[in-house]
Design a protein around this motif. Structure first.
Motif, mmCIF file in Angstrom:
data_model
loop_
_atom_site.group_PDB
_atom_site.id
_atom_site.type_symbol
_atom_site.label_atom_id
_atom_site.label_comp_id
_atom_site.label_asym_id
_atom_site.label_seq_id
_atom_site.Cartn_x
_atom_site.Cartn_y
_atom_site.Cartn_z
ATOM 1 N N TYR A 153 6.146 -7.635 32.268
ATOM 2 C CA TYR A 153 6.849 -8.164 33.432
ATOM 3 C C TYR A 153 7.845 -9.219 32.977
ATOM 4 O O TYR A 153 7.752 -9.763 31.867
ATOM 5 C CB TYR A 153 5.868 -8.850 34.394
ATOM 6 C CG TYR A 153 4.845 -7.944 35.027
ATOM 7 C CD1 TYR A 153 3.589 -7.758 34.437
ATOM 8 C CD2 TYR A 153 5.113 -7.285 36.224
ATOM 9 C CE1 TYR A 153 2.642 -6.934 35.025
ATOM 10 C CE2 TYR A 153 4.167 -6.467 36.821
ATOM 11 C CZ TYR A 153 2.929 -6.296 36.206
ATOM 12 O OH TYR A 153 1.992 -5.478 36.802
ATOM 13 N N GLU A 165 12.061 -0.623 41.838
ATOM 14 C CA GLU A 165 12.357 -2.026 41.532
ATOM 15 C C GLU A 165 12.238 -2.860 42.816
ATOM 16 O O GLU A 165 12.539 -2.376 43.913
ATOM 17 C CB GLU A 165 13.769 -2.167 40.964
ATOM 18 C CG GLU A 165 14.015 -1.397 39.670
ATOM 19 C CD GLU A 165 13.254 -1.979 38.485
ATOM 20 O OE1 GLU A 165 12.567 -3.017 38.626
ATOM 21 O OE2 GLU A 165 13.340 -1.392 37.388
ATOM 22 N N PRO A 166 11.859 -4.116 42.675
ATOM 23 C CA PRO A 166 11.709 -4.962 43.866
ATOM 24 C C PRO A 166 13.039 -5.327 44.520
ATOM 25 O O PRO A 166 13.053 -5.862 45.620
ATOM 26 C CB PRO A 166 11.012 -6.233 43.330
ATOM 27 C CG PRO A 166 11.317 -6.250 41.885
ATOM 28 C CD PRO A 166 11.471 -4.837 41.448
ATOM 29 N N TYR A 196 7.672 3.882 39.597
ATOM 30 C CA TYR A 196 7.800 2.677 40.407
ATOM 31 C C TYR A 196 9.240 2.444 40.842
ATOM 32 O O TYR A 196 10.177 2.920 40.208
ATOM 33 C CB TYR A 196 7.259 1.450 39.657
ATOM 34 C CG TYR A 196 8.050 1.011 38.444
ATOM 35 C CD1 TYR A 196 7.698 1.412 37.157
ATOM 36 C CD2 TYR A 196 9.137 0.130 38.583
ATOM 37 C CE1 TYR A 196 8.406 0.983 36.045
ATOM 38 C CE2 TYR A 196 9.851 -0.301 37.468
ATOM 39 C CZ TYR A 196 9.481 0.123 36.207
ATOM 40 O OH TYR A 196 10.189 -0.318 35.113
ATOM 41 N N LEU A 253 9.804 -8.737 38.003
ATOM 42 C CA LEU A 253 10.106 -7.317 37.763
ATOM 43 C C LEU A 253 9.083 -6.755 36.796
ATOM 44 O O LEU A 253 8.809 -7.377 35.769
ATOM 45 C CB LEU A 253 11.469 -7.127 37.095
ATOM 46 C CG LEU A 253 12.767 -7.459 37.805
ATOM 47 C CD1 LEU A 253 13.934 -6.996 36.937
ATOM 48 C CD2 LEU A 253 12.843 -6.798 39.147
ATOM 49 N N LEU A 254 8.564 -5.593 37.129
ATOM 50 C CA LEU A 254 7.832 -4.810 36.145
ATOM 51 C C LEU A 254 8.887 -4.239 35.209
ATOM 52 O O LEU A 254 9.947 -3.810 35.677
ATOM 53 C CB LEU A 254 7.089 -3.683 36.864
ATOM 54 C CG LEU A 254 6.424 -2.588 36.066
ATOM 55 C CD1 LEU A 254 5.302 -3.162 35.206
ATOM 56 C CD2 LEU A 254 5.876 -1.509 37.004
ATOM 57 N N CYS A 255 8.641 -4.274 33.910
ATOM 58 C CA CYS A 255 9.695 -3.700 33.078
ATOM 59 C C CYS A 255 9.149 -2.993 31.848
ATOM 60 O O CYS A 255 7.988 -3.116 31.493
ATOM 61 C CB CYS A 255 10.735 -4.750 32.707
ATOM 62 S SG CYS A 255 10.102 -6.230 31.967
ATOM 63 N N VAL A 306 1.909 -3.496 39.180
ATOM 64 C CA VAL A 306 2.283 -3.783 40.574
ATOM 65 C C VAL A 306 3.708 -4.317 40.608
ATOM 66 O O VAL A 306 4.242 -4.754 39.588
ATOM 67 C CB VAL A 306 1.338 -4.830 41.222
ATOM 68 C CG1 VAL A 306 -0.044 -4.269 41.439
ATOM 69 C CG2 VAL A 306 1.296 -6.112 40.413
ATOM 70 N N GLN A 307 4.284 -4.274 41.782
ATOM 71 C CA GLN A 307 5.554 -4.937 42.043
ATOM 72 C C GLN A 307 5.364 -5.779 43.297
ATOM 73 O O GLN A 307 4.674 -5.354 44.230
ATOM 74 C CB GLN A 307 6.673 -3.925 42.331
ATOM 75 C CG GLN A 307 7.108 -3.070 41.176
ATOM 76 C CD GLN A 307 8.132 -3.765 40.283
ATOM 77 O OE1 GLN A 307 8.000 -4.950 39.960
ATOM 78 N NE2 GLN A 307 9.140 -3.040 39.863
#
Lengths: 430, 507
Positions: free
Chosen positions: B15, A17-18, A15, B25-27, A103-104
């Motif tokens: 998250y 990062e946003p 993924y 943020l997914l983390c 998801v992001q």
């Protein structure tokens, strides 16, 4: 980081990062930009990486894609992911631990009151809140001027500068038109009125106008040519601008008449107003001279403005053109990028009114109308519909729309329009 | 109050939401671990030092090697440096207050003027907001709003709409008719419609709208069509669903309303398609999916669905009210067919509504207006609560001439009055009143984690109590659960993100 352990797993989620802005241009160009660190990864000859980035950026994936072990084992992909991870631009998650696809909320701009959307789906809403966008109005009160500058017809198209345009006859902006503008701008977020001419001291209604300026809240920023101050200093003395909400801007052209520049400073000092001296410069010599020019009194500022005179492209290439290093050094934030996608930060919220009543969002584009016949509301509404000046973004012009730096570059300025090309840079040569 | 919310989805993905950056943020779980450790005053570096060659486990995840732990510690520091664990100055953020000028400006930009045309009604709906369940409205006395009073407020507003305080152009203002049943006072509607058409609006155009039970549509449809009225017809579904909506003689209203609707559709099919919408009330005799299926099948339309108003209940009626009341989330959860229902992603359904609000307010990619792109997000301030700024939605005139900011709040909260003597609106007093209410709630708001997306109207709280309690308050655990449910939904329906961004127009 333990790559070997990673490779033993069967599959991963890869993924972004946003805060990473992904750029896809055409079939063969992608880039990733970290809006926090300024890191920039660009690929144009790496089909696997390009395919992977395109998959990440696809809407159905929301910046998350599954990656198999075999894919990860490819050296190019492996190296790419390593770079992405090192720069904290993305990561791998082991699907054994995280079997459900995450998801992001990827960086995709949405403006609730977007005029482009409204034009299509709800045209009756285009005019909602439009006057709240107006932040600056420049009033060219008169085109009458006795100084004969060579820059008269060119400079005003590049930055705020006096001009005798339209110069077939002498015209003054009627005082009632000025009053109407003051009145109609009450509901706006206006923070500044710029007052210019011709020679503003030649405006026949100046004496009646000055007291009115006391009643209006926005900053009054008044522009003079330095020679006009020394020519008309008696009239200048009578101009009592409100001290707490006014400033003076002095335009100084080359060759500089040092005596008159000194006189200008002497005549301005007693006004006690914040003063900025603007030096339009066309070449290195003028640049050096302007840097060394003595502008005297405390409380004075100096600004140098590159001025394109049609023959000094080389000066611009050396001193104004952007390089990728300069663009990335500026480290535009995600909000900067969004802003550049949607509006032109140089033009947005600004209106210019000429002495013949022509009203413009940018003097390089056709008038929105005539203030003697239409209201400010009509003019702004037309601008919202057309979006020529206020929403002029690089995504709408070539070659920028095809360039990976499209959203990272500063907004289009009047220099691009004056020089006649949108890419004032060394990036796009195609 | 920490502005960073750590949570997991039901799919066990980790998250965080940063209040400072307003971003999800997914983390990796190690990021969560470092954040938690730091929050309780621990030292991640010391913790890392204790890791041996075997690596560490976090719950049932791992083992994570020292190298992995060091990598994620580096990432944690990077995120920290970029404010992902920084707290928002919530007091500064909620420091906005109203002024007389701001109230007047909002009124000049009001998008809807609604008249309570009459308090007479030809139905006797059990759950009516002016019925037995409630005690926060003026007594129904069979009154009509006098036409000169309506003309008076129109003249007053015309001046504001034409003033420089109106910052829109070509915007549509809705003149709306409400009741009781407004068509019982048709002569008022007719006169005011013609009166409005004589007004010279410089910056706006006008449309007419009405909320009606449909019982008198057959008598007046020609006029409504001629003047392009937007109609909102109150209908709860099929005959059984509609059984609370009864006539004064106790007979069901459904056959008569349906007959009128079919006649309208037959006679004016284009108008019916474009201008007619439905509002269904959810209660114990219908359900969300049944409501949607009915309207889709019968009229090919999606209705608004509202709950029976849970505010202003007469204590003596609480038991009867509870019997009738159904909450939208409950209805959703009880319907196993929900995910198969073609309306499951309808933005009128509750779960997608939560997703919409979270995307709108917490994703950091939605901006209300262009100029927000140029402003610094951290410097923006708001008023506490989700209460509408007075008159930002509408100005509502009751049959007694009371002026209210909307039709859904109790009449005891009137902000002014209009009578034959003129309009009494003290903007200074209105601002003062609202600011007092905001102050009384601000101590809770300063601790609440849902300030970005608050929809709690202060008039639906016991606001005149010495220490009013906010029902919308979300503590850290509440907001974590809320985010978790939204992210879980998004993981299962990733298409909803772009559907929301591209198909919805808000504001």
């Amino acid at each position: 980081m333990c790559w070997r352990r990673c490779l033993l797993a069967k599959a991963y989620w890869f993924y972004l990062e946003p805060f990473v802005f992904s750029i896809v241009k055409g079939k063969n160009q992608v880039a990733l930009y970290n809006t926090h660190s300024g890191d920039f990864l660009e690929y144009s000859d790496a089909p696997d990486i390009i395919r992977l980035v395109k998959r990440l950026a696809a809407r159905e994936n929301l910046y998350v894609v599954p990656l198999s072990e075999s894919m990860l084992a490819k050296p190019e992909i492996n190296a790419f992911i390593k770079k992405v991870r090192e720069r904290f631009m993305g990561d791998l998650l082991d699907q054994r631990h995280f079997p459900h696809r995450p998801v992001q909320m990827m960086p995709f701009l949405n403006i609730e009151k977007d005029a482009e959307k409204f034009k299509k789906d709800a045209p009756e809403r285009v005019g909602e809140d439009l006057m709240t966008y107006v932040s600056e109005i420049s009033l060219y009160l008169t085109n009458r001027c006795l100084i004969n500058c060579t820059e008269c017809h060119g400079a005003y198209r590049q930055f705020l500068h006096c001009t005798r345009i339209p110069d077939k006859r002498v015209v003054h902006l009627p005082l009632d038109a000025v009053e109407n503008i003051f009145k109609e701008s009450t509901g706006t977020s206006l923070c500044r009125f710029n007052l210019l001419g011709g020679d503003i001291l030649e405006y026949p209604h100046l004496e009646e106008l000055i007291p009115r300026l006391q009643d209006i809240k926005p900053l009054k920023s008044v522009y003079f040519h330095y020679k006009s101050i020394s020519n008309n200093h008696e009239q200048l003395r009578a101009v009592r601008l409100p001290k707490d909400s006014s400033e003076i801007n002095v335009l100084v052209h080359f060759p500089i008449d040092q005596r008159r520049l000194r006189l200008c400073q002497e005549y301005l000092n007693p006004l006690g107003l914040e003063t900025t001296f603007f030096f339009p410069v066309k070449n290195e010599l003028e640049f050096e001279t302007a840097m060394e020019a003595d502008i005297g009194a405390r409380g004075s500022n100096k600004r140098l403005l590159p001025f394109y005179d049609g023959t000094n492209l080389e000066f611009f290439e050396k001193n104004v053109f952007l390089t990728r290093e300069i663009i990335l050094e500026a480290k535009p934030s995600l909000q900067d990028i969004f802003s550049r996608q949607a509006i032109n930060g140089n033009n947005f919220g600004k209106l210019i009114v000429f002495p013949d009543g022509g009203i413009y969002s940018n003097v390089n584009f056709p008038a929105l109308g005539n203030i003697n016949r239409i209201s400010l509301y009509d003019a702004v509404y037309k601008e919202m519909l057309q979006g020529k000046g206020w929403r002029l973004s690089r995504r709408r012009v070539k070659p920028c729309s095809r360039c990976v730096f499209e959203a990272l570059c500063p907004p289009l300025s009047n220099y691009e329009l004056a020089i006649g090309r949108n890419n004032l840079c060394d990036i796009w040569r195609g | 109050m920490t502005s960073t919310v750590l949570f997991k989805s039901e799919g066990r993905n980790y998250y965080l939401h940063s209040g400072f950056n307003n971003r999800f943020l997914l983390c990796h779980p190690l990021i969560h671990h470092f954040a938690d450790l730091t929050r309780i005053g621990g030292d991640p570096a010391q913790w890392i030092d204790q890791i041996d060659g075997a690596g560490i486990y976090l719950g049932d995840l791992g083992p994570f090697s020292r190298a992995q732990v060091e990598y994620y510690f580096g990432k944690f520091l990077f995120l920290k440096e970029n404010h992902y664990f920084e707290d928002v100055d919530i007091k500064k953020k909620l420091s906005d207050r109203l002024s007389a000028q701001s109230v007047k400006t909002t009124l000049a930009n009001c998008r809807q003027l609604t008249f309570e045309v009459t308090d007479l009604c030809n139905l006797d709906c059990s759950y009516c907001a002016y019925g037995k369940f409630y005690n926060d409205y003026d007594r129904r006395e069979g009154k009509n709003l006098p036409i000169p009073v309506a003309e008076c407020i129109l003249d007053y507003l015309l001046e504001l709409w034409n003033s420089p305080l109106n910052h829109s152009h070509q915007k549509t203002i809705y003149i709306s008719f409400y009741g009781g049943e407004p068509l019982l006072n048709f002569s008022f509607i007719e006169r005011i419609t013609y009166y409005v058409k004589t007004l010279k609006l410089m910056h706006n155009s006008v449309r007419f709208s009405m909320t009606t039970n449909g019982l008198l549509l057959n008598k007046h449809m020609d006029f409504l069509v001629e003047h392009d009225f937007q109609l909102l017809v109150s209908l709860d579904g099929d005959e059984v669903h509609n059984s609370y909506r009864i006539m004064k003689n106790g007979r069901p209203s459904f056959p008569f309303i349906m007959s009128n609707l079919l006649e309208l559709r037959e006679k004016y099919p284009i108008y019916f398609n474009k201008n007619v919408r439905f509002n269904a009330v959810l209660h114990n005799r219908n359900s969300l999916s049944a409501i949607f299926r009915y309207f889709k099948g019968k009229f090919n339309k999606s209705p608004n669905v509202s709950e029976v108003n849970p505010y202003g209940i007469d204590p003596a009626q609480k038991a009867a009210f509870r019997e009738t009341y159904r909450n939208m989330n409950e209805s959703l959860n009880q319907e196993e067919e929900y995910y198969k229902d073609e309306n499951r992603n309808s933005f009128l359904m509750p779960r997608p509504r939560d997703v919409i609000e979270v995307i709108r307010r917490y994703s950091g990619v939605v901006f209300r207006k262009y100029d927000e792109l140029l402003a610094c997000a951290h410097e923006r301030s708001f008023v506490p609560t989700g209460t509408c700024i007075p008159f930002s939605r509408m100005l509502f005139v009751t049959v007694n001439g009371k002026i209210l900011p909307c039709e859904r709040i109790g009449h005891q909260f009137s902000l002014g009055r209009v009578s034959l003597d003129g309009v009494e609106l003290d903007f200074h007093q209105i601002a003062k009143t609202y600011n007092r209410y905001f102050e009384s709630l601000s101590s809770q708001c300063h601790l609440c984690h849902n300030t970005e997306a608050c929809i709690q109207c202060l008039f639906n709280l016991p606001i005149n109590d010495p220490h009013p309690k906010c029902f919308g308050f979300k503590n850290h655990k509440d907001i974590a659960q809320y985010f978790s449910s939204v992210m879980t939904y998004m993981e299962e329906h990733p298409e909803v993100f772009f559907n929301v961004l591209e198909e919805m127009s808000f504001g």
